[in-house]
Design a protein around this motif. Structure first.
Motif, PDB file in Angstrom:
ATOM      1  N   SER A  39    -105.413  -8.966  -9.340  1.00 46.43           N
ATOM      2  CA  SER A  39    -105.184  -7.546  -9.083  1.00 46.43           C
ATOM      3  C   SER A  39    -103.739  -7.186  -9.425  1.00 46.43           C
ATOM      4  CB  SER A  39    -105.454  -7.228  -7.606  1.00 46.43           C
ATOM      5  OG  SER A  39    -104.475  -7.843  -6.789  1.00 46.43           O
ATOM      6  N   GLU A  41    -101.809  -5.943  -7.359  1.00 45.09           N
ATOM      7  CA  GLU A  41    -101.071  -6.401  -6.184  1.00 45.09           C
ATOM      8  C   GLU A  41    -100.652  -7.868  -6.354  1.00 45.09           C
ATOM      9  OE1 GLU A  41    -101.718  -7.110  -1.394  1.00 45.09           O
ATOM     10  OE2 GLU A  41    -103.132  -5.837  -2.483  1.00 45.09           O
ATOM     11  N   ASP A  42    -101.545  -8.688  -6.902  1.00 42.87           N
ATOM     12  CA  ASP A  42    -101.212 -10.087  -7.170  1.00 42.87           C
ATOM     13  C   ASP A  42    -100.033 -10.185  -8.123  1.00 42.87           C
ATOM     14  OD1 ASP A  42    -103.370 -11.015  -5.618  1.00 42.87           O
ATOM     15  OD2 ASP A  42    -104.713 -11.083  -7.355  1.00 42.87           O
ATOM     16  N   ASP A  44     -97.765  -7.900  -8.736  1.00 47.82           N
ATOM     17  CA  ASP A  44     -96.563  -7.401  -8.068  1.00 47.82           C
ATOM     18  C   ASP A  44     -95.968  -8.452  -7.132  1.00 47.82           C
ATOM     19  OD1 ASP A  44     -96.794  -4.993  -9.404  1.00 47.82           O
ATOM     20  OD2 ASP A  44     -97.695  -3.925  -7.709  1.00 47.82           O
ATOM     21  N   LYS A  45     -96.827  -9.187  -6.414  1.00 50.83           N
ATOM     22  CA  LYS A  45     -96.338 -10.232  -5.509  1.00 50.83           C
ATOM     23  C   LYS A  45     -95.661 -11.358  -6.293  1.00 50.83           C
ATOM     24  CE  LYS A  45     -99.500  -9.701  -1.627  1.00 50.83           C
ATOM     25  NZ  LYS A  45    -100.579 -10.355  -0.859  1.00 50.83           N
TER      26      LYS A  45
END
Length: 74
Positions: A39, A41-42, A44-45
């Motif tokens: 994702s 989000e992944d 971004d992390k």
């Protein structure tokens, strides 16, 4: 700084930088959506963890300090 210390830095730092660059190349392979699912989000992390560590690295060289070796986890 003595010449010996400078020579040791050059000898040790160069290969370590190359190791980091190879690791980043390896991580880039995970961007292949045919083989992996992730994702935004992944991403971004991961990017945030790498960016934070690079900022700590820069500060360490500015201040001559060493930071901890915490590991990244999702």
């Amino acid at each position: 700084m003595s010449k010996e210390n400078r020579d040791r830095f050059v000898r040790v730092a160069g290969p370590r930088v190359n190791k980091v660059l190879k690791a980043l190349d390896s991580l880039e392979k995970c961007s292949n959506t045919y083989n992996y699912m992730y994702s935004e989000e992944d991403v971004d992390k991961m990017y945030g963890a790498i960016k934070s560590r690079l900022e700590l690295l820069k500060k360490s060289f500015e201040k001559g300090l060493m930071k901890n070796n915490s590991e990244f986890k999702f």
